[in-house]
Design a protein around this motif. Structure first.
Motif, PDB file in Angstrom:
ATOM      1  N   PRO A   1      55.127  41.801  32.062  1.00 28.90           N
ATOM      2  CA  PRO A   1      54.063  42.800  31.916  1.00 28.90           C
ATOM      3  C   PRO A   1      54.451  43.850  30.884  1.00 28.90           C
ATOM      4  O   PRO A   1      55.616  44.239  30.779  1.00 28.90           O
ATOM      5  CB  PRO A   1      53.928  43.401  33.320  1.00 28.90           C
ATOM      6  CG  PRO A   1      55.240  43.107  33.988  1.00 28.90           C
ATOM      7  CD  PRO A   1      55.727  41.825  33.406  1.00 28.90           C
TER       8      PRO A   1
ATOM      9  N   THR B   1      45.049  48.726  31.905  1.00 31.08           N
ATOM     10  CA  THR B   1      44.338  48.205  33.073  1.00 31.08           C
ATOM     11  C   THR B   1      44.003  49.320  34.054  1.00 31.08           C
ATOM     12  O   THR B   1      42.892  49.387  34.591  1.00 31.08           O
ATOM     13  CB  THR B   1      45.197  47.127  33.773  1.00 31.08           C
ATOM     14  OG1 THR B   1      45.454  46.065  32.853  1.00 31.08           O
ATOM     15  CG2 THR B   1      44.486  46.571  34.988  1.00 31.08           C
TER      16      THR B   1
ATOM     17  N   GLU C   1      49.179  42.868  41.786  1.00 33.70           N
ATOM     18  CA  GLU C   1      50.087  42.246  40.809  1.00 33.70           C
ATOM     19  C   GLU C   1      51.497  42.802  41.041  1.00 33.70           C
ATOM     20  O   GLU C   1      51.962  43.672  40.307  1.00 33.70           O
ATOM     21  CB  GLU C   1      49.627  42.561  39.378  1.00 33.70           C
ATOM     22  CG  GLU C   1      48.191  42.166  39.076  1.00 33.70           C
ATOM     23  CD  GLU C   1      48.043  40.660  38.850  1.00 33.70           C
ATOM     24  OE1 GLU C   1      49.083  39.985  38.688  1.00 33.70           O
ATOM     25  OE2 GLU C   1      46.902  40.177  38.844  1.00 33.70           O
TER      26      GLU C   1
ATOM     27  N   GLU D   1      54.359  41.918  40.354  1.00 33.50           N
ATOM     28  CA  GLU D   1      55.318  41.800  39.258  1.00 33.50           C
ATOM     29  C   GLU D   1      55.300  43.018  38.341  1.00 33.50           C
ATOM     30  O   GLU D   1      56.260  43.251  37.590  1.00 33.50           O
ATOM     31  CB  GLU D   1      55.060  40.530  38.447  1.00 33.50           C
ATOM     32  CG  GLU D   1      53.731  40.468  37.729  1.00 33.50           C
ATOM     33  CD  GLU D   1      52.591  39.899  38.576  1.00 33.50           C
ATOM     34  OE1 GLU D   1      51.558  39.521  37.990  1.00 33.50           O
ATOM     35  OE2 GLU D   1      52.743  39.853  39.827  1.00 33.50           O
ATOM     36  N   THR D   2      54.230  43.813  38.389  1.00 34.38           N
ATOM     37  CA  THR D   2      54.186  45.005  37.544  1.00 34.38           C
ATOM     38  C   THR D   2      55.222  46.046  37.962  1.00 34.38           C
ATOM     39  O   THR D   2      55.561  46.933  37.179  1.00 34.38           O
ATOM     40  CB  THR D   2      52.783  45.645  37.551  1.00 34.38           C
ATOM     41  OG1 THR D   2      52.418  45.972  38.904  1.00 34.38           O
ATOM     42  CG2 THR D   2      51.746  44.687  36.978  1.00 34.38           C
TER      43      THR D   2
ATOM     44  N   ASP E   1      42.232  37.790  31.376  1.00 31.62           N
ATOM     45  CA  ASP E   1      43.384  38.431  31.994  1.00 31.62           C
ATOM     46  C   ASP E   1      43.020  39.795  32.555  1.00 31.62           C
ATOM     47  O   ASP E   1      42.269  40.551  31.965  1.00 31.62           O
ATOM     48  CB  ASP E   1      44.505  38.622  30.962  1.00 31.62           C
ATOM     49  CG  ASP E   1      45.031  37.300  30.435  1.00 31.62           C
ATOM     50  OD1 ASP E   1      45.721  37.334  29.410  1.00 31.62           O
ATOM     51  OD2 ASP E   1      44.741  36.248  31.033  1.00 31.62           O
TER      52      ASP E   1
ATOM     53  N   ILE F   1      45.756  41.709  33.421  1.00 32.46           N
ATOM     54  CA  ILE F   1      46.803  42.393  32.669  1.00 32.46           C
ATOM     55  C   ILE F   1      46.596  42.043  31.198  1.00 32.46           C
ATOM     56  O   ILE F   1      46.406  40.901  30.846  1.00 32.46           O
ATOM     57  CB  ILE F   1      48.190  41.942  33.126  1.00 32.46           C
ATOM     58  CG1 ILE F   1      48.348  42.212  34.633  1.00 32.46           C
ATOM     59  CG2 ILE F   1      49.268  42.652  32.347  1.00 32.46           C
ATOM     60  CD1 ILE F   1      48.193  43.660  35.036  1.00 32.46           C
TER      61      ILE F   1
END
Length: 295
Positions: A44, A52, A89, A91-92, A289, A291
């Protein structure tokens, strides 16, 4: 990978395309392959994730009644929208994995506040009543190609004129790159024209990075040219799917590509092509997307 493309009765390739995936292929076919065919993970980006969050705030700002759409209320929304994104999300979270003091996150959030402050210098949301926000649009062209995407905001005048608005949290491009930015807007205008039978009266790009609005008035000739362009793009994508030939396009943006180490233009070796059908890839081509919304 060698596949046979699905075609209609006239021999046209069938598939689906979003403006972000079309832009990927135009900038570098190999990047398109890595993202859509190989589905390689990407880290990211702090700027894209902040984009976003700012987009989400600007969407929800219009849930408030007129008079309450203030900068103060917009800033109050930033932290909750960041938390919602973390949940959706996870993973952000790695963006601030080493930020023990919280100073980096605080600066990042302050950057979002500044972008929202710039928005309020460009538009007064209390004077606007958008017809649609984060509008999903989809239309099938005569060729069989389906176009899909999300429009940030759609304004409709009492007399019926349509204005398509897109927020960008970066800076406005130079004249040399402006055509690339307008391609996305013409893409949306084409879909809306095919859906509603009306050419949008205005395409508006709102650049929060430097506080500039770029406006463009399209006509039918513009949108017909865009239709031919996306058709040709999909045919080129289909040829690459059938042949397995995905050419890299070396340029100044390569330094920001997560897959530079795998690119033959930089001495890398791409992974073997996965065995996936063109139908699967066609659907991947249409994904928009969450992201990287800022493009």
């Amino acid at each position: 990978m060698s596949v046979t493309a699905a075609v209609d009765e006239h021999g046209h390739p069938r598939g689906a395309l979003s403006p972000s995936r079309a832009a990927d292929f135009m900038s570098c076919p190999l990047k398109y392959r890595f993202r859509v065919v190989d589905r390689l993970p990407e880290k990211p980006s702090s700027a894209a994730v902040r984009g976003t969050v700012v987009h989400a705030v600007l969407e929800r700002l219009y849930d408030l009644p007129r008079g309450e759409r203030t900068l103060e209320h917009a800033i109050e929304m930033v932290e909750p929208q960041w938390q919602q994104l973390l949940e959706a999300e996870p993973e952000t979270a790695q963006l601030f994995a080493d930020d023990a003091s919280g100073e980096e996150l605080a600066g990042w959030l302050a950057g979002a506040h500044q972008l929202l402050g710039k928005y309020f210098t460009l538009e007064d949301p209390n004077l606007l009543e958008p017809a649609e926000r984060e509008l999903y649009v989809e239309a099938e062209l005569a060729s069989g190609l389906t176009l899909r995407g999300y429009v940030d905001r759609l304004d409709v005048a009492p007399t019926g004129e349509i204005r398509v608005v897109d927020y960008k949290t970066g800076r406005s491009p130079s004249e040399f790159f402006e055509a690339k930015a307008l391609f996305q807007m013409k893409f949306y205008a084409l879909v809306l024209w095919r859906l509603r039978g009306v050419v949008p009266a205005m395409l508006q790009l709102v650049y929060l990075g430097n506080g500039e609005i770029v406006r463009y008035v399209p006509d039918e000739a513009d949108l017909l040219a865009c239709e031919r362009k996306v058709g040709a793009l999909w045919e080129a994508i289909t040829r690459a799917l059938e042949s397995g030939d995905w050419r890299p396009s070396k340029g100044p943006l390569c330094d920001w590509c997560d897959h530079k180490a795998l690119c033959p233009a930089w001495g890398g070796t791409p992974p073997p092509l996965p065995n996936r059908s063109v139908e699967e890839v066609a659907q991947e081509s249409a994904n928009v997307d969450l992201i990287g919304v800022d493009g």
